[in-house]
Write a protein that holds these residues in place. Structure first.
Motif, PDB file in Angstrom:
ATOM      1  N   LEU A  76       0.959  -1.280  -0.108  1.00 10.25           N
ATOM      2  CA  LEU A  76       0.093   0.014   0.021  1.00 10.25           C
ATOM      3  C   LEU A  76       1.057   1.039   0.073  1.00 10.25           C
ATOM      4  O   LEU A  76       0.671   2.086  -0.808  1.00 10.25           O
ATOM      5  N   LYS A  77       1.930   0.988   0.737  1.00  8.68           N
ATOM      6  CA  LYS A  77       2.689   2.417   0.829  1.00  8.68           C
ATOM      7  C   LYS A  77       3.447   2.557  -0.395  1.00  8.68           C
ATOM      8  O   LYS A  77       3.621   3.952  -1.035  1.00  8.68           O
ATOM      9  N   GLU A  78       3.991   1.497  -0.992  1.00  7.45           N
ATOM     10  CA  GLU A  78       4.527   1.591  -2.309  1.00  7.45           C
ATOM     11  C   GLU A  78       3.760   2.078  -3.609  1.00  7.45           C
ATOM     12  O   GLU A  78       4.219   3.038  -4.203  1.00  7.45           O
ATOM     13  N   GLU A  79       2.491   1.603  -3.335  1.00 12.06           N
ATOM     14  CA  GLU A  79       1.325   2.221  -4.457  1.00 12.06           C
ATOM     15  C   GLU A  79       1.275   3.590  -4.322  1.00 12.06           C
ATOM     16  O   GLU A  79       1.519   4.333  -5.225  1.00 12.06           O
ATOM     17  N   ILE A  80       1.244   3.961  -3.041  1.00 17.31           N
ATOM     18  CA  ILE A  80       0.735   5.505  -2.854  1.00 17.31           C
ATOM     19  C   ILE A  80       2.113   6.115  -3.217  1.00 17.31           C
ATOM     20  O   ILE A  80       2.161   7.419  -4.103  1.00 17.31           O
ATOM     21  N   GLU A  81       3.282   5.729  -2.927  1.00 18.87           N
ATOM     22  CA  GLU A  81       4.628   6.353  -3.348  1.00 18.87           C
ATOM     23  C   GLU A  81       4.660   6.595  -4.749  1.00 18.87           C
ATOM     24  O   GLU A  81       4.815   7.566  -5.369  1.00 18.87           O
ATOM     25  N   ASN A  82       4.322   5.467  -5.609  1.00 16.93           N
ATOM     26  CA  ASN A  82       4.100   5.599  -7.045  1.00 16.93           C
ATOM     27  C   ASN A  82       3.245   6.470  -7.510  1.00 16.93           C
ATOM     28  O   ASN A  82       3.798   7.175  -8.607  1.00 16.93           O
ATOM     29  N   LEU A  83       2.273   6.770  -7.021  1.00 21.92           N
ATOM     30  CA  LEU A  83       1.151   7.409  -7.627  1.00 21.92           C
ATOM     31  C   LEU A  83       1.617   9.060  -7.369  1.00 21.92           C
ATOM     32  O   LEU A  83       1.383   9.753  -8.343  1.00 21.92           O
ATOM     33  N   ILE A  84       2.539   9.463  -6.245  1.00 19.48           N
ATOM     34  CA  ILE A  84       2.943  10.649  -6.153  1.00 19.48           C
ATOM     35  C   ILE A  84       4.144  11.089  -6.614  1.00 19.48           C
ATOM     36  O   ILE A  84       4.806  12.163  -6.278  1.00 19.48           O
ATOM     37  N   GLU A  85       4.640  10.045  -7.247  1.00 19.09           N
ATOM     38  CA  GLU A  85       5.935  10.303  -7.730  1.00 19.09           C
ATOM     39  C   GLU A  85       6.101  10.951  -9.238  1.00 19.09           C
ATOM     40  O   GLU A  85       5.923  10.252 -10.022  1.00 19.09           O
ATOM     41  N   ILE A  86       6.275  12.223  -9.041  1.00 18.21           N
ATOM     42  CA  ILE A  86       6.216  12.958 -10.181  1.00 18.21           C
ATOM     43  C   ILE A  86       7.518  13.797 -10.254  1.00 18.21           C
ATOM     44  O   ILE A  86       7.837  14.462  -9.356  1.00 18.21           O
TER      45      ILE A  86
END
Ligand code: GDP
Length: 303
Positions: A76-86
């Protein structure tokens, strides 16, 4: 801890619930994803982004055969990190990397989101970093807007270029850029009227302003920053949608984050629009502006 006090309310509405969920469960069961979904939705992350996170989690749990809860938590942490990695370059670097002065920033946003306050904060922030800043009061639609921006320019200790109420905003921009050029300013902050309810006017106004900027600096505005109020939750997402419809927003400042449980909205904004959040407004005072860092943000929740 970074962001700890500013994000206290969001943390309580989101992370504490996630933590509770995982501490109550002893093994992965079928409803864990439903529970996570419910928490993400209630944290104002938005339906679209929540569904995306849940679908990704589901796929990965099946494919990678995750067995224990800690794995799901990390996923879950990884998924959220990926989403906001811009990919995002910090504003100071962008200003410094420009060999031609000034760096021109257009500030847009609807009334009440904290646009004036944020311009004052940003001017103060950049001045402290050693840049010479000038503000253009191109929100000429309301008399109060000109008075307010003047108060903030004084607080920040930077010059303001203004005209009378109802003056042509493009003319204010013209004056501001001329002054910036002759006084060799590094950064120009342009306040604009945020009349989303009158889209045609707003669009015409912004394109006229952009044309003036291009005429004087030979370049379009270097940054178009959208100011959003975090306390409006899903409404903030709607505002991004409307503004991006007719103007190329390059970065976002999310205000009033310290008083709301709706901070999760920034995950939805970054996922859906891929526009970086540059700063957070964390109070009403001039120094209450914080550089946003996605990694630190996620770590603040999932330590
Ligand atoms: P504008 O109409 O968009 O220019 O909004 P203003 O700058 O006048 O701000 C509207 C209100 O929001 C004011 O009462 C500000 O003090 C308040 N405000 C602005 N930014 C923040 C913030 O980051 N945190 C909090 N708590 N209040 C803020």
């Amino acid at each position: 801890k970074i962001f700890n006090s500013e994000l206290k309310k969001t943390r309580e509405s989101f992370f504490e619930k996630i933590k509770n969920l995982f501490s109550k469960k002893s093994k992965i069961d079928i409803d864990i994803l439903d529970h996570i979904e419910e928490i993400l939705l209630s944290a104002d992350i938005g339906t679209q982004t929540t569904i995306k996170i849940i679908n990704n989690l589901e796929k990965r749990i099946q494919k990678e055969k995750y067995k224990n809860l800690q794995d799901i938590y990390n996923l879950l942490k990884e998924e959220i990190e990926n989403l906001i990695e811009i990919e995002n370059v910090c504003l100071e670097t962008k200003i410094k990397n420009k060999n031609k002065k000034p760096y021109v920033i257009l500030i847009v946003g609807v009334n009440g989101v904290g646009k004036t306050t944020t311009i004052g904060k940003l001017a103060f922030f950049l001045k402290k970093k050693g840049f010479h800043v000038i503000i253009g009061a191109a929100d000429t639609f309301r008399a109060a807007a000109i008075d307010q921006i003047e108060i903030w320019a004084n607080r920040a200790g930077v010059p303001l270029i203004k005209q009378h109420m109802n003056a042509d905003p493009a003319s204010v921009v013209y004056d501001t850029l001329q002054s910036a050029k002759s006084k060799k300013k590094d950064v120009v902050l342009i306040d604009t009227a945020g009349r989303l309810q009158n889209r045609i006017n707003l669009m015409e106004e912004l394109s006229k302003i952009s044309r003036v900027i291009k005429k004087i600096t030979s370049e379009p505005p270097h940054d178009i920053m959208l100011i959003l109020d975090a306390t409006t939750g899903q409404n903030a997402l709607e505002q991004v949608r409307k503004f991006t419809y007719f103007v190329q927003i390059s970065s976002i400042i999310l205000t009033k984050i310290e008083g709301t449980a709706k901070g999760g909205v920034l995950i939805g904004i970054m996922d859906q629009f891929k526009i970086p959040i540059q700063y957070l407004g964390i109070g009403e005072k001039i120094q209450d502006l914080k550089v946003f860092d996605g990694k630190k943000f996620v770590n603040c929740f999932f330590e």
